[in-house]
Write an enzyme that holds these catalytic residues in place. Structure first.
Site, PDB file in Angstrom:
ATOM      1  N   ARG A  60     -32.372  20.641 -19.517  1.00 25.96           N
ATOM      2  CA  ARG A  60     -31.504  20.158 -18.139  1.00 25.96           C
ATOM      3  C   ARG A  60     -30.965  18.536 -18.101  1.00 25.96           C
ATOM      4  O   ARG A  60     -30.000  18.442 -17.544  1.00 25.96           O
ATOM      5  CB  ARG A  60     -32.525  20.548 -16.982  1.00 25.96           C
ATOM      6  CG  ARG A  60     -31.707  20.551 -15.619  1.00 25.96           C
ATOM      7  CD  ARG A  60     -32.911  20.791 -14.563  1.00 25.96           C
ATOM      8  NE  ARG A  60     -33.628  20.008 -14.190  1.00 25.96           N
ATOM      9  CZ  ARG A  60     -34.851  19.990 -14.086  1.00 25.96           C
ATOM     10  NH1 ARG A  60     -35.443  21.094 -14.052  1.00 25.96           N
ATOM     11  NH2 ARG A  60     -35.469  18.939 -13.539  1.00 25.96           N
ATOM     12  N   LYS A 210      -9.649  20.957 -15.514  1.00 23.10           N
ATOM     13  CA  LYS A 210      -8.285  20.715 -15.718  1.00 23.10           C
ATOM     14  C   LYS A 210      -7.733  20.188 -17.195  1.00 23.10           C
ATOM     15  O   LYS A 210      -8.078  21.088 -18.087  1.00 23.10           O
ATOM     16  CB  LYS A 210      -7.724  19.836 -14.792  1.00 23.10           C
ATOM     17  CG  LYS A 210      -8.422  20.128 -13.114  1.00 23.10           C
ATOM     18  CD  LYS A 210      -7.569  21.513 -12.727  1.00 23.10           C
ATOM     19  CE  LYS A 210      -8.206  22.053 -11.290  1.00 23.10           C
ATOM     20  NZ  LYS A 210      -8.606  20.938 -10.216  1.00 23.10           N
TER      21      LYS A 210
HETATM   22  C1  PLP Z   1      -9.418  21.136  -9.249  1.00 20.10           C
HETATM   23  C2  PLP Z   1      -9.987  19.830  -8.546  1.00 20.10           C
HETATM   24  C3  PLP Z   1     -11.170  19.620  -8.426  1.00 20.10           C
HETATM   25  C4  PLP Z   1     -12.437  20.573  -8.259  1.00 20.10           C
HETATM   26  O1  PLP Z   1     -12.648  21.237  -9.748  1.00 20.10           O
HETATM   27  P1  PLP Z   1     -13.403  22.470  -9.948  1.00 20.10           P
HETATM   28  O2  PLP Z   1     -13.432  22.510 -11.585  1.00 20.10           O
HETATM   29  O3  PLP Z   1     -12.222  23.836  -9.824  1.00 20.10           O
HETATM   30  O4  PLP Z   1     -14.428  22.762  -9.259  1.00 20.10           O
HETATM   31  C5  PLP Z   1     -11.667  18.578  -7.529  1.00 20.10           C
HETATM   32  N1  PLP Z   1     -10.669  17.496  -7.575  1.00 20.10           N
HETATM   33  C6  PLP Z   1      -9.475  17.773  -7.874  1.00 20.10           C
HETATM   34  C7  PLP Z   1      -8.383  16.737  -7.611  1.00 20.10           C
HETATM   35  C8  PLP Z   1      -9.051  19.009  -8.493  1.00 20.10           C
HETATM   36  O5  PLP Z   1      -7.798  19.051  -8.631  1.00 20.10           O
END
Ligand code: PLP
Length: 400
Positions: A60, A210
């Site tokens: 963990r 992303k």
């Molecule tokens: C997509 C996003 C998040 C959240 O990410 P997830 O992995 O989808 O939970 C947080 N901040 C920004 C600026 C984003 O574009």
């Protein structure tokens, strides 16, 4: 409009987080599936408990895969440490939870990622934290929004959906004078195009979902911190049992190897589309930090090393707007319609009018969010311009 990333980062991306000698010569650190990590002897076990660090001997708290990803991120941002979360949103919320107590105040940029805003106004408020928002283009004047009990100033630059770039050094200086911690959601720029700790930030947050993973095949978050914020961030995440699975970590680590070349292409294509969109009759405004005249363009130019592939477009308001939008979106062949971004593929999304409480959103026309993928830029422009032609035509009276 484009600037070059540093060559040092390019080398870190290829060489950090790898240890072939420790894994039978494997080029890539494997996806380690683990819970228990065995020690060799009773004495080893006793030693593993010494020094007040119980974190070494349970998966963990990290495996070689976790450490490879976290070490790479920390090195790219020149951070003291990095920690992983099961999603980008979990990184945002747990960074906040680690620092805030009942009676504290958190000051948040008005163009923050929507779910982070919802968490602050819901959960943090329920826990007795005061929550307020400041206009994203405020710089030194942010001092007037600080309160004696402001513990955290939370920024995102450029902000979600509307892409204003804030004056992070000015905001950070004002926050620090008051002893507040500065957190930044650095997802848009990635560790390559914005160096948070050089601009006064204490905690940097990434939706690794992303660009870091970069292939639309994983959900993952991460946060890095400087030496002063690291112990609190780490203890907070461990209290909540935050970690991430080996496959998502492996995919993000693999994605990072090509981050620099991918980002360069995302940047070039998005910049080309943004400039051409400015000339299209369907378009009212293009929201891209790299365009002269964009909100916060001067700060972007001063502080950022590049722009990524995500930006916004405000269309001209039309009488039959909904029908025109439907025709435009349904004519797209290369742009997919969907949430998230940062993968290799292009995306287009109709966005609801953004919720802004300190700086009202005044645009009348529909807001779109575009992600420029790695396809041929001219083919993307054809797809987009035909869709926008359809938007203009659908809005014309049928009998003309
Ligand atoms: C997509 C996003 C998040 C959240 O990410 P997830 O992995 O989808 O939970 C947080 N901040 C920004 C600026 C984003 O574009």
């Amino acid at each position: 409009m484009f600037l070059m990333s540093t060559s040092h980062d390019d080398t870190v991306l290829i060489h950090a987080g790898r240890a072939p000698a420790g894994f039978g010569g494997l080029v890539n650190t494997p996806a380690c599936r683990a819970s228990t990590l065995l020690v060799n002897s009773y004495d080893d076990w006793r030693r593993s408990r010494e020094g007040g660090n119980p974190y070494g001997h349970y998966a963990r708290f990290g495996t070689p895969t976790t450490r490879a990803f976290a070490d790479m991120l920390a090195e790219l941002e020149n951070a003291h440490g990095a920690i992983v979360f099961p999603s980008g949103l979990a990184a945002c919320t747990h960074a906040l939870l680690a620092f805030l107590s009942p009676g504290d105040h958190v000051l948040i940029t008005d163009n923050v990622y929507g779910p982070t805003r919802a968490f602050a106004c819901g959960t943090l408020a329920r826990l007795g934290v005061e929550v307020s928002f400041f206009p994203p283009l405020e710089g030194v004047a942010i001092a007037s929004y600080l309160r004696p009990n402001t513990r955290v100033v939370y920024v995102e630059s450029p902000g979600s959906q509307t892409f204003e770039v804030g004056d992070i050094p000015a905001i950070a200086a004002a926050a620090r004078r008051q002893g507040a911690i500065v957190m930044m959601d650095n997802t848009w720029a990635t560790p390559l195009y914005f160096k948070p700790f050089e601009h006064g930030v204490d905690v940097s947050i990434h939706a690794a979902t992303k660009y870091l993973a970069g292939h639309s095949d994983a959900i993952l978050g991460a946060a890095t911190a400087n030496a002063r914020a690291w112990p609190t961030l780490q203890a907070g995440a461990h209290d909540f049992g935050q970690t991430a699975g080996p496959d998502d970590l492996y995919l993000a680590l693999r994605g990072l190897r090509t981050l620099s070349v991918r980002l360069q292409r995302h940047q070039e294509t998005a910049s080309l589309l943004a400039r051409r969109l400015q000339e299209h009759p369907a378009v009212s405004h293009v929201l891209h930090p790299g365009l002269p005249g964009a909100a916060g363009h001067a700060c972007w130019k001063r502080d950022f090393k590049g722009s990524s592939g995500l930006f916004g477009v405000v269309l001209q308001p039309m009488a039959a707007q909904e029908r025109a939008l439907a025709q435009a979106f349904d004519s797209l062949r290369l742009f997919g319609i969907g949430l998230s971004w940062g993968g290799y593929e292009s995306l287009a999304l109709p966005v609801d009018p953004p919720l802004r409480t300190s700086a009202p959103w005044r645009e009348q026309g529909p807001l779109l969010r575009l992600h420029a993928g790695l396809e041929d830029a001219e083919a993307l422009w054809r797809d987009l311009s035909l869709a926008l032609d359809a938007y203009v035509h659908a809005a014309e009276p049928a009998f003309s």
